[in-house]
Enzyme design. Structure first.
Site, PDB file in Angstrom:
ATOM      1  N   GLY A  71     -27.800  47.719 -44.687  1.00  0.00           N
ATOM      2  CA  GLY A  71     -26.861  47.927 -45.803  1.00  0.00           C
ATOM      3  C   GLY A  71     -27.538  47.643 -47.128  1.00  0.00           C
ATOM      4  O   GLY A  71     -26.923  47.134 -48.076  1.00  0.00           O
ATOM      5  N   ALA A  72     -28.826  48.018 -47.203  1.00  0.00           N
ATOM      6  CA  ALA A  72     -29.677  47.597 -48.323  1.00  0.00           C
ATOM      7  C   ALA A  72     -29.274  48.190 -49.668  1.00  0.00           C
ATOM      8  O   ALA A  72     -29.662  47.671 -50.717  1.00  0.00           O
ATOM      9  CB  ALA A  72     -31.131  47.950 -48.008  1.00  0.00           C
ATOM     10  N   GLY A  83     -26.138  48.446 -50.540  1.00  0.00           N
ATOM     11  CA  GLY A  83     -24.762  47.994 -50.793  1.00  0.00           C
ATOM     12  C   GLY A  83     -24.695  46.830 -51.774  1.00  0.00           C
ATOM     13  O   GLY A  83     -25.713  46.360 -52.302  1.00  0.00           O
ATOM     14  N   ILE A 104     -23.619  43.561 -51.404  1.00  0.00           N
ATOM     15  CA  ILE A 104     -24.142  42.235 -51.034  1.00  0.00           C
ATOM     16  C   ILE A 104     -25.660  42.249 -51.118  1.00  0.00           C
ATOM     17  O   ILE A 104     -26.290  41.338 -51.672  1.00  0.00           O
ATOM     18  CB  ILE A 104     -23.671  41.833 -49.621  1.00  0.00           C
ATOM     19  CG1 ILE A 104     -22.153  41.643 -49.612  1.00  0.00           C
ATOM     20  CG2 ILE A 104     -24.360  40.555 -49.152  1.00  0.00           C
ATOM     21  CD1 ILE A 104     -21.546  41.393 -48.246  1.00  0.00           C
ATOM     22  N   ALA A 105     -26.259  43.320 -50.582  1.00  0.00           N
ATOM     23  CA  ALA A 105     -27.720  43.407 -50.573  1.00  0.00           C
ATOM     24  C   ALA A 105     -28.281  43.382 -51.995  1.00  0.00           C
ATOM     25  O   ALA A 105     -29.377  42.859 -52.222  1.00  0.00           O
ATOM     26  CB  ALA A 105     -28.162  44.672 -49.851  1.00  0.00           C
ATOM     27  N   ARG A 162     -13.402  45.945 -46.141  1.00  0.00           N
ATOM     28  CA  ARG A 162     -11.966  46.279 -46.089  1.00  0.00           C
ATOM     29  C   ARG A 162     -11.441  46.530 -47.501  1.00  0.00           C
ATOM     30  O   ARG A 162     -12.043  46.104 -48.496  1.00  0.00           O
ATOM     31  CB  ARG A 162     -11.169  45.164 -45.409  1.00  0.00           C
ATOM     32  CG  ARG A 162     -11.182  43.852 -46.141  1.00  0.00           C
ATOM     33  CD  ARG A 162     -10.244  42.834 -45.506  1.00  0.00           C
ATOM     34  NE  ARG A 162     -10.536  41.483 -45.983  1.00  0.00           N
ATOM     35  CZ  ARG A 162      -9.683  40.475 -45.928  1.00  0.00           C
ATOM     36  NH1 ARG A 162      -8.479  40.646 -45.409  1.00  0.00           N
ATOM     37  NH2 ARG A 162     -10.016  39.278 -46.370  1.00  0.00           N
ATOM     38  N   ARG A 164      -9.547  42.139 -41.688  1.00  0.00           N
ATOM     39  CA  ARG A 164     -10.934  42.484 -41.343  1.00  0.00           C
ATOM     40  C   ARG A 164     -11.016  43.135 -39.959  1.00  0.00           C
ATOM     41  O   ARG A 164     -11.868  43.996 -39.710  1.00  0.00           O
ATOM     42  CB  ARG A 164     -11.820  41.243 -41.388  1.00  0.00           C
ATOM     43  CG  ARG A 164     -11.919  40.625 -42.778  1.00  0.00           C
ATOM     44  CD  ARG A 164     -12.823  39.411 -42.736  1.00  0.00           C
ATOM     45  NE  ARG A 164     -12.831  38.652 -43.982  1.00  0.00           N
ATOM     46  CZ  ARG A 164     -11.968  37.670 -44.254  1.00  0.00           C
ATOM     47  NH1 ARG A 164     -11.026  37.339 -43.398  1.00  0.00           N
ATOM     48  NH2 ARG A 164     -12.065  37.018 -45.393  1.00  0.00           N
ATOM     49  N   ASP A 192     -16.934  30.712 -45.917  1.00  0.00           N
ATOM     50  CA  ASP A 192     -15.705  29.931 -45.738  1.00  0.00           C
ATOM     51  C   ASP A 192     -15.997  28.440 -45.974  1.00  0.00           C
ATOM     52  O   ASP A 192     -15.204  27.719 -46.577  1.00  0.00           O
ATOM     53  CB  ASP A 192     -15.154  30.154 -44.326  1.00  0.00           C
ATOM     54  CG  ASP A 192     -15.089  31.628 -43.993  1.00  0.00           C
ATOM     55  OD1 ASP A 192     -14.300  32.339 -44.614  1.00  0.00           O
ATOM     56  OD2 ASP A 192     -15.874  32.083 -43.123  1.00  0.00           O
ATOM     57  N   ARG A 215     -16.491  27.904 -49.669  1.00  0.00           N
ATOM     58  CA  ARG A 215     -15.181  27.969 -50.340  1.00  0.00           C
ATOM     59  C   ARG A 215     -14.430  26.655 -50.142  1.00  0.00           C
ATOM     60  O   ARG A 215     -13.752  26.170 -51.060  1.00  0.00           O
ATOM     61  CB  ARG A 215     -14.361  29.130 -49.760  1.00  0.00           C
ATOM     62  CG  ARG A 215     -14.856  30.484 -50.220  1.00  0.00           C
ATOM     63  CD  ARG A 215     -14.245  31.611 -49.412  1.00  0.00           C
ATOM     64  NE  ARG A 215     -14.605  32.910 -49.985  1.00  0.00           N
ATOM     65  CZ  ARG A 215     -14.487  34.062 -49.360  1.00  0.00           C
ATOM     66  NH1 ARG A 215     -14.000  34.109 -48.119  1.00  0.00           N
ATOM     67  NH2 ARG A 215     -14.830  35.187 -49.949  1.00  0.00           N
ATOM     68  N   HIS A 237     -14.053  34.341 -38.749  1.00  0.00           N
ATOM     69  CA  HIS A 237     -14.061  34.639 -40.187  1.00  0.00           C
ATOM     70  C   HIS A 237     -12.911  35.627 -40.447  1.00  0.00           C
ATOM     71  O   HIS A 237     -13.104  36.828 -40.603  1.00  0.00           O
ATOM     72  CB  HIS A 237     -15.412  35.238 -40.598  1.00  0.00           C
ATOM     73  CG  HIS A 237     -15.444  35.691 -42.028  1.00  0.00           C
ATOM     74  ND1 HIS A 237     -15.283  34.844 -43.090  1.00  0.00           N
ATOM     75  CD2 HIS A 237     -15.596  36.933 -42.575  1.00  0.00           C
ATOM     76  CE1 HIS A 237     -15.330  35.527 -44.215  1.00  0.00           C
ATOM     77  NE2 HIS A 237     -15.511  36.798 -43.933  1.00  0.00           N
TER      78      HIS A 237
HETATM   79  P1  NAD Z   1     -20.966  48.024 -49.385  1.00  0.00           P
HETATM   80  O1  NAD Z   1     -20.073  49.156 -48.999  1.00  0.00           O
HETATM   81  O2  NAD Z   1     -21.257  47.789 -50.828  1.00  0.00           O
HETATM   82  O3  NAD Z   1     -22.364  48.217 -48.657  1.00  0.00           O
HETATM   83  C1  NAD Z   1     -22.458  48.449 -47.291  1.00  0.00           C
HETATM   84  C2  NAD Z   1     -23.700  49.280 -47.078  1.00  0.00           C
HETATM   85  O4  NAD Z   1     -23.918  49.384 -45.676  1.00  0.00           O
HETATM   86  C3  NAD Z   1     -23.586  50.720 -47.623  1.00  0.00           C
HETATM   87  O5  NAD Z   1     -24.667  50.955 -48.518  1.00  0.00           O
HETATM   88  C4  NAD Z   1     -23.664  51.576 -46.382  1.00  0.00           C
HETATM   89  O6  NAD Z   1     -24.344  52.815 -46.594  1.00  0.00           O
HETATM   90  C5  NAD Z   1     -24.444  50.671 -45.428  1.00  0.00           C
HETATM   91  N1  NAD Z   1     -24.300  51.000 -44.021  1.00  0.00           N
HETATM   92  C6  NAD Z   1     -23.219  51.500 -43.380  1.00  0.00           C
HETATM   93  N2  NAD Z   1     -23.516  51.719 -42.084  1.00  0.00           N
HETATM   94  C7  NAD Z   1     -24.792  51.335 -41.897  1.00  0.00           C
HETATM   95  C8  NAD Z   1     -25.662  51.334 -40.784  1.00  0.00           C
HETATM   96  N3  NAD Z   1     -25.268  51.786 -39.601  1.00  0.00           N
HETATM   97  N4  NAD Z   1     -26.916  50.866 -40.958  1.00  0.00           N
HETATM   98  C9  NAD Z   1     -27.335  50.432 -42.163  1.00  0.00           C
HETATM   99  N5  NAD Z   1     -26.560  50.419 -43.268  1.00  0.00           N
HETATM  100  C10 NAD Z   1     -25.303  50.856 -43.130  1.00  0.00           C
HETATM  101  O7  NAD Z   1     -20.398  46.702 -48.703  1.00  0.00           O
HETATM  102  P2  NAD Z   1     -20.743  45.173 -49.018  1.00  0.00           P
HETATM  103  O8  NAD Z   1     -19.853  44.685 -50.094  1.00  0.00           O
HETATM  104  O9  NAD Z   1     -22.211  45.013 -49.164  1.00  0.00           O
HETATM  105  O10 NAD Z   1     -20.228  44.501 -47.662  1.00  0.00           O
HETATM  106  C11 NAD Z   1     -20.887  44.741 -46.447  1.00  0.00           C
HETATM  107  C12 NAD Z   1     -20.107  44.119 -45.297  1.00  0.00           C
HETATM  108  O11 NAD Z   1     -20.097  42.689 -45.422  1.00  0.00           O
HETATM  109  C13 NAD Z   1     -18.640  44.542 -45.221  1.00  0.00           C
HETATM  110  O12 NAD Z   1     -18.271  44.746 -43.867  1.00  0.00           O
HETATM  111  C14 NAD Z   1     -17.917  43.329 -45.782  1.00  0.00           C
HETATM  112  O13 NAD Z   1     -16.580  43.257 -45.329  1.00  0.00           O
HETATM  113  C15 NAD Z   1     -18.762  42.235 -45.221  1.00  0.00           C
HETATM  114  N6  NAD Z   1     -18.625  40.908 -45.832  1.00  0.00           N
HETATM  115  C16 NAD Z   1     -18.693  39.831 -45.003  1.00  0.00           C
HETATM  116  C17 NAD Z   1     -18.606  38.553 -45.515  1.00  0.00           C
HETATM  117  C18 NAD Z   1     -18.681  37.364 -44.595  1.00  0.00           C
HETATM  118  O14 NAD Z   1     -18.436  36.241 -45.045  1.00  0.00           O
HETATM  119  N7  NAD Z   1     -18.995  37.536 -43.322  1.00  0.00           N
HETATM  120  C19 NAD Z   1     -18.465  38.373 -46.891  1.00  0.00           C
HETATM  121  C20 NAD Z   1     -18.395  39.497 -47.709  1.00  0.00           C
HETATM  122  C21 NAD Z   1     -18.471  40.774 -47.174  1.00  0.00           C
HETATM  123  C1  LMR Z   2     -14.859  37.665 -47.630  1.00  0.00           C
HETATM  124  O1  LMR Z   2     -14.448  36.711 -46.962  1.00  0.00           O
HETATM  125  O2  LMR Z   2     -14.907  37.636 -48.866  1.00  0.00           O
HETATM  126  C2  LMR Z   2     -15.362  38.887 -46.919  1.00  0.00           C
HETATM  127  O3  LMR Z   2     -15.202  38.780 -45.549  1.00  0.00           O
HETATM  128  C3  LMR Z   2     -14.780  40.141 -47.471  1.00  0.00           C
HETATM  129  C4  LMR Z   2     -13.357  40.306 -47.060  1.00  0.00           C
HETATM  130  O4  LMR Z   2     -13.022  41.344 -46.518  1.00  0.00           O
HETATM  131  O5  LMR Z   2     -12.558  39.396 -47.283  1.00  0.00           O
END
Ligand code: NAD
Ligand code: LMR
Length: 327
Positions: A12-13, A15, A17-18, A93, A99, A160, A163, A188
Site C-alpha cells: 500500500g506504498a 496510500g 499511511i505509507a 472504511r 471495520r 489503540d 490512544r 482492533h
Molecule cells: P489508502 O487507501 O490511502 O491506501 C491503501 C493503499 O493500498 C492504496 O494505495 C491501494 O492501491 C493499496 N492496495 C490495495 N490493495 C493492495 C494490494 N493487494 N497490494 C498492495 N497494495 C494494495 O489507505 P490507508 O489510509 O493507507 O489505510 C490502509 C489500511 O490501513 C486500511 O485498511 C485502513 O483501514 C487501515 N488502518 C488500520 C489501522 C490500525 O490501527 N490497524 C489504522 C489506520 C488505518
Molecule cells: C483506526 O483505528 O483509526 C483505523 O483502524 C481506521 C478506522 O477505520 O478506524
C-alpha cells in the site's frame, strides 16, 4: 555503522499511511540510526506510477540510511529476502461502516501475501498487519505461511494503546511516557477492551487516580471508537497516527521493550486467557531478543473476562466469515 541493510517491505506504498510511514522508516526511526534500510514497495498495478512519485520524494529527502528502493506489483518480489513487512495495503472504511465490513474486499489480499512471505522472506521475517480488519487479515496471512512461526505475524493494537495513553495523560495530567503497562485486549474494533488494571504511574495504580465511572462511560468507548471519530472529523481514516503506531510496534519488536514494561500486541493465540487458539487478539506482551513474548498467568477479574470474551465472540464471527480464505 552496520553495513548490511535491513530489507523492509511496505504494501500500500502509494496510500495515506505509507506516505507517513515510509519517511520514518527511511529516517531510522524503526531500525535505529546505525542500520541502513532498503525499501521494497508493493502496490497494485494502477498505483505503481504514484508509487514512483513517493520514491522520488524519498530520494529527494537524502536520508543517509536509505540504500535503495524497489517498486513492484508482485508480492514474490516485494517480500524477497524481507526482514520486516508492514502489510498496510487495503481499503479503508468510510463513515458509518464497521471495520469487519471490509473483510469481503480486503480479506483476499492477505492469503497470497502470506504465501509469498512464506516462500520468499528471510528467516527472521517480522510481519505487522495494519490493513483492516487487521486481526483477521493477520490470521489469513499466517494460515498461508506454515513455515513461518505463527508469532511472527502480528496485528496492530498499538494505535489503540497509544490512544489510551493519550486519553489517560490528558485526564490525569502526566506525560504519556509515565504511564506503564496499559493493555488493550482483543480485536482492533469497537469491541476492543482498553484495560487499566495493570497500568501504573510512578509505581502507583492508574485505577486509583481515575473514577471507575469515567473509565467505563468515557474512556473505554472513546478509545474504542476513536477510529470512527477521526473519520468523522478528519474526513478520512487516521494515517499519521497509524504510521506512528506502526513505527512504535516494529521498533519495540526489533530493539526490545524496557524491563518490566508491557505493550499491546495482537498475536495468534496459544489458547491462553480464554482466547481460541489461532484467533489473533491483543494481549500484554514484552519484546526480548527480537521476539514478542506474551505475558502469561495473569489472574483475570470477572470484568476482564467479560471484556475479553466479547472480543473472542467477534473474532470467531470474523473467522467464520472468512473460512474459505483460510488453509
Ligand atoms: P489508502 O487507501 O490511502 O491506501 C491503501 C493503499 O493500498 C492504496 O494505495 C491501494 O492501491 C493499496 N492496495 C490495495 N490493495 C493492495 C494490494 N493487494 N497490494 C498492495 N497494495 C494494495 O489507505 P490507508 O489510509 O493507507 O489505510 C490502509 C489500511 O490501513 C486500511 O485498511 C485502513 O483501514 C487501515 N488502518 C488500520 C489501522 C490500525 O490501527 N490497524 C489504522 C489506520 C488505518
Ligand atoms: C483506526 O483505528 O483509526 C483505523 O483502524 C481506521 C478506522 O477505520 O478506524
Amino acid at each position: 555503522m552496520n553495513k548490511t541493510p535491513v530489507k523492509v517491505a511496505v504494501t500500500g506504498a502509494a496510500g495515506q499511511i505509507a506516505y507517513s510511514l515510509l519517511f520514518r522508516i527511511a529516517s531510522g526511526s524503526v531500525f535505529g540510526p546505525e542500520t541502513p534500510v532498503e525499501l521494497n514497495l508493493l502496490e497494485i498495478t494502477p498505483a505503481l506510477h504514484a508509487t514512483e512519485g513517493v520514491a522520488m520524494e524519498l530520494f529527494d529527502s537524502a536520508f543517509p540510511l536509505l540504500t535503495g528502493i524497489n517498486i513492484t506489483d508482485d508480492p514474490a518480489k516485494a517480500f524477497d529476502g524481507a526482514n520486516a513487512a508492514f502489510l498496510v495495503g487495503a481499503k479503508p472504511r468510510g463513515k458509518g461502516e464497521e471495520r469487519s465490513a471490509l473483510l469481503g474486499a480486503n480479506g483476499k489480499i492477505f492469503g497470497p501475501q502470506g504465501a509469498a512471505l512464506n516462500d520468499h522472506a528471510a528467516d527472521d521475517i517480522k510481519v505487522l498487519v495494519v490493513g483492516n480488519p487487521a486481526n483477521t487479515n493477520t490470521m489469513i496471512a499466517a494460515s498461508h505461511a506454515k513455515d513461518i512461526p505463527a508469532e511472527r505475524f502480528t496485528a496492530m493494537m498499538r494505535l489503540d494503546h497509544n490512544r489510551s495513553l493519550s486519553q489517560l495523560s490528558q485526564k490525569i495530567g502526566v506525560p504519556t511516557t509515565e504511564i506503564k503497562n496499559m493493555i488493550v485486549w482483543g480485536n482492533h474494533s469497537a469491541d476492543q477492551f482498553p484495560d487499566i488494571t495493570y497500568a501504573t504511574i510512578a509505581g502507583e495504580k492508574v485505577s486509583d487516580k481515575v473514577d471507575a465511572a469515567w473509565v467505563e462511560q468515557d474512556f473505554i468507548p472513546r478509545v474504542a471508537k476513536r477510529g470512527a471519530e477521526i473519520i468523522e472529523v478528519r474526513g478520512s481514516s487516521s494515517a499519521a497516527s497509524a504510521a506512528a503506531a506502526a513505527v512504535d510496534h516494529m521498533r519495540d519488536w526489533v530493539t526490545g521493550t524496557p524491563e518490566g514494561e508491557w505493550v499491546s500486541v495482537a498475536l495468534p493465540s496459544d489458547g491462553s486467557y480464554g482466547i481460541d487458539e489461532g484467533l489473533v487478539a491483543g494481549v500484554p506482551c514484552y519484546a526480548k531478543d527480537g521476539e514478542w513474548v506474551r505475558v502469561e498467568g495473569l489472574d483475570l477479574s470477572e470484568v476482564q473476562r467479560a471484556g475479553i470474551e466479547r472480543n473472542v465472540k467477534a473474532l470467531r464471527e470474523e473467522r467464520d466469515a472468512v473460512k474459505d480464505l483460510l488453509v
